[in-house]
Write a protein that holds these residues in place. Sequence first.
Motif, PDB file in Angstrom:
ATOM      1  N   LYS A 104      -6.701   0.195  -8.407  1.00 28.52           N
ATOM      2  CA  LYS A 104      -6.771  -0.356  -7.124  1.00 28.52           C
ATOM      3  C   LYS A 104      -6.041  -1.816  -7.254  1.00 28.52           C
ATOM      4  O   LYS A 104      -5.424  -2.241  -6.070  1.00 28.52           O
ATOM      5  N   LEU A 105      -6.121  -2.578  -8.209  1.00 27.01           N
ATOM      6  CA  LEU A 105      -5.811  -4.048  -8.146  1.00 27.01           C
ATOM      7  C   LEU A 105      -4.234  -3.940  -8.329  1.00 27.01           C
ATOM      8  O   LEU A 105      -3.521  -4.940  -7.984  1.00 27.01           O
ATOM      9  N   GLN A 106      -3.679  -2.850  -8.785  1.00 18.40           N
ATOM     10  CA  GLN A 106      -2.247  -2.929  -8.910  1.00 18.40           C
ATOM     11  C   GLN A 106      -1.604  -2.324  -7.477  1.00 18.40           C
ATOM     12  O   GLN A 106      -0.520  -2.211  -7.150  1.00 18.40           O
ATOM     13  N   GLN A 107      -2.294  -1.780  -6.671  1.00 18.51           N
ATOM     14  CA  GLN A 107      -1.865  -1.297  -5.258  1.00 18.51           C
ATOM     15  C   GLN A 107      -2.851  -1.719  -4.265  1.00 18.51           C
ATOM     16  O   GLN A 107      -3.469  -1.032  -3.461  1.00 18.51           O
ATOM     17  N   ILE A 108      -2.686  -3.131  -4.245  1.00 20.23           N
ATOM     18  CA  ILE A 108      -3.544  -3.830  -3.043  1.00 20.23           C
ATOM     19  C   ILE A 108      -3.040  -3.776  -1.744  1.00 20.23           C
ATOM     20  O   ILE A 108      -1.412  -3.814  -1.822  1.00 20.23           O
ATOM     21  N   ASP A 109      -3.543  -3.217  -0.666  1.00 18.63           N
ATOM     22  CA  ASP A 109      -2.881  -2.910   0.673  1.00 18.63           C
ATOM     23  C   ASP A 109      -2.103  -4.045   1.186  1.00 18.63           C
ATOM     24  O   ASP A 109      -2.632  -5.155   1.017  1.00 18.63           O
ATOM     25  N   GLY A 122      -1.724  -8.513 -10.407  1.00 16.15           N
ATOM     26  CA  GLY A 122      -1.120  -7.295 -10.551  1.00 16.15           C
ATOM     27  C   GLY A 122      -0.686  -7.009 -12.089  1.00 16.15           C
ATOM     28  O   GLY A 122      -0.907  -6.005 -12.400  1.00 16.15           O
ATOM     29  N   ASN A 123      -0.296  -8.268 -12.786  1.00 12.61           N
ATOM     30  CA  ASN A 123       0.006  -8.028 -13.974  1.00 12.61           C
ATOM     31  C   ASN A 123      -1.067  -7.702 -15.219  1.00 12.61           C
ATOM     32  O   ASN A 123      -0.903  -6.871 -15.981  1.00 12.61           O
ATOM     33  N   TYR A 163       4.287  -9.184  -5.028  1.00 12.28           N
ATOM     34  CA  TYR A 163       3.314  -8.604  -5.836  1.00 12.28           C
ATOM     35  C   TYR A 163       3.569  -7.194  -6.364  1.00 12.28           C
ATOM     36  O   TYR A 163       3.033  -7.021  -7.721  1.00 12.28           O
ATOM     37  N   ARG A 164       4.233  -6.508  -5.740  1.00 12.29           N
ATOM     38  CA  ARG A 164       4.438  -5.231  -6.174  1.00 12.29           C
ATOM     39  C   ARG A 164       5.757  -5.035  -7.351  1.00 12.29           C
ATOM     40  O   ARG A 164       5.690  -4.350  -8.259  1.00 12.29           O
ATOM     41  N   PHE A 171      -1.434 -13.334  -6.585  1.00 13.47           N
ATOM     42  CA  PHE A 171      -1.234 -11.721  -6.549  1.00 13.47           C
ATOM     43  C   PHE A 171      -0.404 -11.315  -7.771  1.00 13.47           C
ATOM     44  O   PHE A 171      -0.742 -10.170  -8.243  1.00 13.47           O
ATOM     45  N   ARG A 191       6.447  -6.827 -12.194  1.00 11.99           N
ATOM     46  CA  ARG A 191       5.524  -6.363 -13.182  1.00 11.99           C
ATOM     47  C   ARG A 191       6.429  -6.742 -14.813  1.00 11.99           C
ATOM     48  O   ARG A 191       7.384  -6.489 -14.687  1.00 11.99           O
ATOM     49  N   TYR A 225      -2.094  -4.327 -14.769  1.00 18.69           N
ATOM     50  CA  TYR A 225      -1.064  -3.383 -15.361  1.00 18.69           C
ATOM     51  C   TYR A 225      -1.364  -3.195 -16.920  1.00 18.69           C
ATOM     52  O   TYR A 225      -1.320  -2.252 -17.401  1.00 18.69           O
TER      53      TYR A 225
END
Lengths: 275, 216
Positions: A6-11, A263-264, B135-136, A259, B139, A267
């Motif tokens: 969920k933390l990698q795909q925050i809306d 995300g990292n 953000y996406r 953010f 990585r 991951y």
Amino acid sequence: MNWLDKLQQIDRRVIYTLLLVVLLIPMFRPLGIPLEVNMTTQKVYDLVQALDPARDVALFVMDYSPGGSPDVHPQALIVAEHLAQRGVRTIMVSFVDAGPMFAEQVLDHVSKKYDIVYGTDFVNLGYLAGMETAIKNFAEAPHTAFERDFRNNPVASMPIMAGITHITDIAFIIDFQTGDPGYNAFLKQVQGPYGVTYAAGIVTVSVPNAMPFVQSGQISGLLQGLRGAAEYEVLVGSPGAGAAKMDAQSLGHLLIIGFIIVGNVAYFLNKKKAV
Amino acid sequence: MRREVPLVITFVIGVLLIASYFLQGPILGGEYTWKTLSSDITNWGVLVSAFAVGIAAVNLTRIHGNKITNQRPGFINSIALIGTMVIFIAVGVFNKHFGTAGTRALFQNMFDYILSPLGAAMFAIIAFYVASASYRAFRARSAEATMLLIAAIIMMMASAPIGALIWSKFPVIGKWLLDVVNMAGQRGIRLGVAIGGFAASMRILLGIDRGHLGSE
């Protein structure tokens, strides 16, 4: 889906909302984060300071579109203010169609603060079509490139145009731009052939491309996006549109970095869990 | 002839303009100088460009006019485009030739309160897309991606005033990235583009490259 996924795909709507909130807060409650002045901004300021109001004329090029104006328009406002403050005669010209209207906004801003006489201290010549060709055309004969200015006044009889028959009669060019024509065209058609002192105000995203010309000395000074405007406002001692938005930019950058880190971390933790 | 004449015009004008950059004084001992020649040619260029703006407006009207007539999807946007274009042109032309303080204010207000804020809003929206995209996309999946990620964070911190408050070295490292790493890459690209541009110009002048003339 676990919490790491969920933390990698925050809306994206969550990101948009948080960013909006973070950008709005400093607009209402400025944080007053101190600003260090960049050397390239200092050089533009020094060049304007070095102009002799009794002799020198500056060329103020308005080559930005509404799309890039939030970054560049505050630069134009504060540099025009500085020129008016110093009493330097300033010719405004545009090689982008939206330029003359932005020039009118700048003139309106400056005339509220300083006692300038249109046609003597400042003039808005208007738009000349033809991009790089038009720049060359104007450089070779500024006095005949326009028969009438943007306000429909005859150009030839204006006191500010007296003695201006070639670009070499201009002491300093400051070019505010968001793309084409920009510094590339001016370096090729004006600065290179005639050696006129040339400075630019550009959008932040163009800064890396322009840096080789700053280092070579072809661009004598550079205002780098909104921050360039804010720094110039600090130098002139007149906080305005640029300085007010720098706090918002700071918080916006912090949020984006936050953010990216979230995300990292998610991951890597997820990857570790999977092994 | 449809291709030969433009080729000859391109070649002659190109050679004359290049010559006028290097040569000074009168042409063949007459009163007409290289400087005047260059000035005249660029005057023609400005006139042609002004006509091109007019042609673009006509073309835009034709394309969107067809869309409206055939009521193709999104034709409402075409109506808005043609409508605003006509209004802007009408007010602009009227203001230029019969302008009063009132019409000048109307034209300027249309720009200040319609076009300019809309353009600024489009620019502002990018910030939201960039936030979501970075953000996406950022990585640390590989060494290259990690380098890009670190450089991006440093540059963001270096360009925002808060960066120096968090760590005083952010602006220093950011400047080094911009002045050394970026500069080396930019110079290489610039030199390549300049050589490529020169080669492409010569190909067009000599009529080897004919892409600008369109298809047969």
